[in-house]
Design an enzyme around this catalytic site. Structure first.
Site, PDB file in Angstrom:
ATOM      1  N   ASP A 177     -12.444  -9.659 -10.724  1.00 47.47           N
ATOM      2  CA  ASP A 177     -11.049  -9.891 -10.322  1.00 47.47           C
ATOM      3  C   ASP A 177     -10.250  -8.801 -11.015  1.00 47.47           C
ATOM      4  OD1 ASP A 177      -8.444 -10.735  -9.958  1.00 47.47           O
ATOM      5  OD2 ASP A 177      -8.851 -12.832 -10.407  1.00 47.47           O
ATOM      6  N   HIS A 210       1.606 -12.387 -10.951  1.00 48.67           N
ATOM      7  CA  HIS A 210       2.073 -13.711 -10.515  1.00 48.67           C
ATOM      8  C   HIS A 210       3.577 -13.506 -10.345  1.00 48.67           C
ATOM      9  CE1 HIS A 210      -1.608 -15.639 -12.654  1.00 48.67           C
ATOM     10  NE2 HIS A 210      -1.911 -15.069 -11.514  1.00 48.67           N
ATOM     11  N   ASP A 260       0.654   0.005 -37.983  1.00 39.79           N
ATOM     12  CA  ASP A 260       1.741   0.801 -37.401  1.00 39.79           C
ATOM     13  C   ASP A 260       1.450   1.216 -35.958  1.00 39.79           C
ATOM     14  OD1 ASP A 260      -0.255   2.581 -37.907  1.00 39.79           O
ATOM     15  OD2 ASP A 260       1.001   4.062 -38.930  1.00 39.79           O
ATOM     16  N   HIS A 293      -0.740 -17.051  -4.942  1.00 41.47           N
ATOM     17  CA  HIS A 293       0.580 -16.920  -5.568  1.00 41.47           C
ATOM     18  C   HIS A 293       1.303 -15.740  -4.940  1.00 41.47           C
ATOM     19  CE1 HIS A 293      -1.382 -13.618  -7.764  1.00 41.47           C
ATOM     20  NE2 HIS A 293      -2.391 -14.446  -7.890  1.00 41.47           N
ATOM     21  N   HIS A 295     -10.454 -17.005 -15.994  1.00 32.70           N
ATOM     22  CA  HIS A 295      -9.869 -15.775 -16.520  1.00 32.70           C
ATOM     23  C   HIS A 295     -10.745 -15.225 -17.651  1.00 32.70           C
ATOM     24  CE1 HIS A 295      -5.553 -16.559 -14.791  1.00 32.70           C
ATOM     25  NE2 HIS A 295      -6.429 -16.197 -13.886  1.00 32.70           N
ATOM     26  N   GLU A 342     -10.590 -12.876  -2.986  1.00 35.09           N
ATOM     27  CA  GLU A 342      -9.126 -12.791  -3.047  1.00 35.09           C
ATOM     28  C   GLU A 342      -8.632 -11.536  -2.355  1.00 35.09           C
ATOM     29  OE1 GLU A 342      -7.557 -12.353  -7.071  1.00 35.09           O
ATOM     30  OE2 GLU A 342      -5.590 -13.042  -6.399  1.00 35.09           O
ATOM     31  N   ASP A 356      -4.183  -7.311  -6.490  1.00 37.25           N
ATOM     32  CA  ASP A 356      -4.926  -8.404  -7.128  1.00 37.25           C
ATOM     33  C   ASP A 356      -6.075  -8.792  -6.201  1.00 37.25           C
ATOM     34  OD1 ASP A 356      -5.723 -10.626  -8.532  1.00 37.25           O
ATOM     35  OD2 ASP A 356      -3.923 -11.813  -8.140  1.00 37.25           O
ATOM     36  N   HIS A 390      -7.913 -24.459  -9.122  1.00 35.52           N
ATOM     37  CA  HIS A 390      -6.628 -23.749  -8.961  1.00 35.52           C
ATOM     38  C   HIS A 390      -6.116 -23.894  -7.538  1.00 35.52           C
ATOM     39  CE1 HIS A 390      -8.843 -20.431  -6.992  1.00 35.52           C
ATOM     40  NE2 HIS A 390      -9.722 -20.503  -7.982  1.00 35.52           N
ATOM     41  N   GLU A 441      -6.915 -16.810  -2.372  1.00 37.83           N
ATOM     42  CA  GLU A 441      -8.038 -16.658  -3.305  1.00 37.83           C
ATOM     43  C   GLU A 441      -8.777 -17.969  -3.585  1.00 37.83           C
ATOM     44  OE1 GLU A 441      -6.800 -15.928  -7.429  1.00 37.83           O
ATOM     45  OE2 GLU A 441      -4.766 -15.654  -6.700  1.00 37.83           O
ATOM     46  N   ARG A 446     -15.306 -16.321  -6.074  1.00 42.37           N
ATOM     47  CA  ARG A 446     -13.888 -16.287  -5.672  1.00 42.37           C
ATOM     48  C   ARG A 446     -13.738 -15.068  -4.777  1.00 42.37           C
ATOM     49  NH1 ARG A 446     -11.565 -16.954 -10.232  1.00 42.37           N
ATOM     50  NH2 ARG A 446     -10.976 -14.850 -10.913  1.00 42.37           N
ATOM     51  N   TYR A 489     -16.673 -22.893  -8.379  1.00 42.99           N
ATOM     52  CA  TYR A 489     -17.195 -22.540  -9.702  1.00 42.99           C
ATOM     53  C   TYR A 489     -18.187 -23.624 -10.136  1.00 42.99           C
ATOM     54  CZ  TYR A 489     -12.966 -19.924  -9.012  1.00 42.99           C
ATOM     55  OH  TYR A 489     -11.996 -19.133  -8.457  1.00 42.99           O
TER      56      TYR A 489
HETATM   57  N1  GLY Z   1      -5.961 -12.152 -11.389  1.00 43.83           N
HETATM   58  C1  GLY Z   1      -5.258 -13.345 -11.626  1.00 43.83           C
HETATM   59  C2  GLY Z   1      -5.133 -14.132 -10.409  1.00 43.83           C
HETATM   60  O1  GLY Z   1      -5.854 -13.899  -9.458  1.00 43.83           O
HETATM   61  O2  GLY Z   1      -4.272 -14.952 -10.286  1.00 43.83           O
HETATM   62 MN    MN Z   2      -6.953 -12.142  -9.124  1.00 44.13          MN
HETATM   63 MN    MN Z   3      -4.417 -13.804  -7.887  1.00 41.94          MN
END
Ligand code: GLY
Ligand code: MN
Ligand code: MN
Length: 439
Positions: free
Chosen positions: A258, A359, A39, A352, A241, A407, A269, A348, A383, A405, A387
């Site tokens: 991140d 996103h 619940d 974005h 992720h 960003e 982000d 990647h 970003e 990374r 890796y």
């Molecule tokens: N934190 C997800 C991305 O950087 O797209």
């Molecule tokens: Mn990110």
């Molecule tokens: Mn991002």
């Protein structure tokens, strides 16, 4: 509570109503609360489109835009008041309470939506609607079918148009008011990362760092992370992720964080990667500086008029140069591009759109298939990353189990790119001076 005046919401609604025209009807829905287990429910987060158009935050809401209908142009359907439920689960506006503060011409209970929907459909040409994966989708589309092909002599829209396009195009370029909120979201997240750097030391658990970051979000009025925080040391940083956040931080490893917050529904982000011990090894530092150079060059290229694809390519080409420089790929650039060899280490794109969703919405291409160009008011992330998983024996040993990374959140302006997260440390000298300074 919304940081925007009611006029802002009514201007947005007018823009939508003008776009759908007298023959159109648009419907936006927010889901009911979702059960988590037994619940308990997941924390509810309303649909960004509903918040953007009305500021209304309750679950189980439908907004109808039906220009010239007998109930008016903008009609809200919301949960009814229920003293018992409100005692247990929280206050509700109810239709009477929602109508004026949220600028509706009329407001009804969500139960009444079922019987009233057909009357808004009559004689209209186009329905602007998109399935959103919850309870109202089938109901709305089934009602449309019944009306159009039923035998009671009524007509309904013949054309179904993706309801997101108009509003998502509006959301793509942020107004000054939205940018002010995004600056704050970016500032809170930048501070949280810096705090994490100060507290990091070998032997800590990844979730302790997550707690420091999210505690800072909460303390500053950002009730949620904008996405599940990623806190990965060593090889965990090579999982894009990674959200388990349950390992112990080892001296000699690089920690990738991140994390961004959601402040008044606007996301930040940020990713930072830094040595747990406070000092990069020579090999880690070479990789870090190569990625940082790509990131800075890509940010500087984010100017009005640039096709988004050119930004992605700029980062990709920089990463290929870095892989050459680091002697990780030895093939020619042509071969690397043709066989997409870079994707093994950079799977990647450069980033974005960023806004109410991390996103964020908005088209990346024009109708002719060309990339959308950057325009003033857009916010994007930059970003790039590299890796190098621990299990990849093609790699030099000293960089196996390393993920970098970097960003930042970039506002596109007529005067050039503005880095909203510039205050978050990222030079090697700044990082090495800060890491562990509070422990
Ligand atoms: N934190 C997800 C991305 O950087 O797209
Ligand atoms: Mn990110
Ligand atoms: Mn991002």
């Amino acid at each position: 509570m919304q940081p925007f005046s009611v006029d802002i919401f009514s201007q947005r609604r007018k823009q939508l109503l003008d776009a759908i025209g007298e023959d159109g009807i648009a419907i936006f829905t927010s889901p009911p609360e979702r059960k988590r287990s037994n619940d308990t429910s997941y924390p509810f987060r309303p649909s960004s489109d509903i918040v953007y158009l009305s500021g209304f935050e309750e679950a189980n809401t439908v907004l109808v835009f039906a220009p010239g209908s007998e109930d008016g142009d903008f009609i809200m359907f919301v949960n009814k008041r229920d003293p018992l439920k409100e005692t247990w689960d929280g206050r509700r506006y109810g239709p009477e309470g929602a109508k004026d503060p949220f600028g509706a011409d009329a407001a009804f209970t969500i139960e009444e939506f079922k019987e009233k929907l057909p009357q808004y459909f009559y004689k209209r040409e186009a329905l602007y609607f998109t399935r959103d994966g919850h309870v109202w989708d089938d109901f709305i589309l089934d009602k449309l079918t019944q009306l159009r092909f039923g035998r009671d002599g009524k007509s309904g829209p013949r054309v179904l148009i993706d309801g997101r396009e108009i509003v998502h195009d509006m959301r793509l370029r942020k107004s000054e008011d939205e940018i002010a909120v995004m600056r704050k979201s970016a500032k809170i997240a930048s501070q949280a990362h810096e705090l994490a750097m100060r507290h990091t030391h070998p032997g800590m658990m990844e979730f302790e760092i997550q707690a420091i970051i999210e505690n800072h979000f909460h303390k500053n009025g950002a009730p949620f992370p904008a996405y599940t925080s990623i806190v990965g040391g060593g090889d965990n940083a090579t999982i894009l992720h990674y959200i388990e956040n349950r390992s112990e931080l080892q001296s000699g490893d690089v920690l990738l964080i991140d994390a961004g917050c959601e402040y008044h529904y606007y996301a930040s982000d940020i990713t930072r990667s830094f040595p747990v011990s406070g000092k990069f090894s020579a090999a880690q530092r070479d990789v870090y500086e190569a990625v940082l150079e790509v990131e800075i060059n890509t940010i500087n290229a984010a100017k009005v008029g640039q096709p988004y694809g050119a930004i992605h390519n700029m980062a990709r080409d920089g990463i290929i140069d870095a892989l050459h420089q680091l002697k990780i790929l030895k093939e020619s650039k042509e071969e690397i591009l043709e066989k997409e060899l870079f994707k093994k280490y950079y799977p990647h794109r450069s980033g974005h759109y960023l806004g109410m969703d991390v996103h964020d919405v908005g088209a990346y291409s024009e109708r002719d298939g060309s990339w959308k160009t950057l325009q003033a008011g857009m916010v994007i992330t930059v970003e790039p990353g590299l890796y190098f998983p621990a299990h990849d024996t093609d790699l030099p040993e000293e960089i196996r189990g390393l993920g970098i990374r970097i960003e930042d959140d970039i506002l596109i302006t007529d005067k050039g790119p503005e880095n909203l997260t510039a205050s978050c440390p990222k030079s090697v000298a700044d990082l090495e001076a800060i890491i562990g300074s509070k422990s």
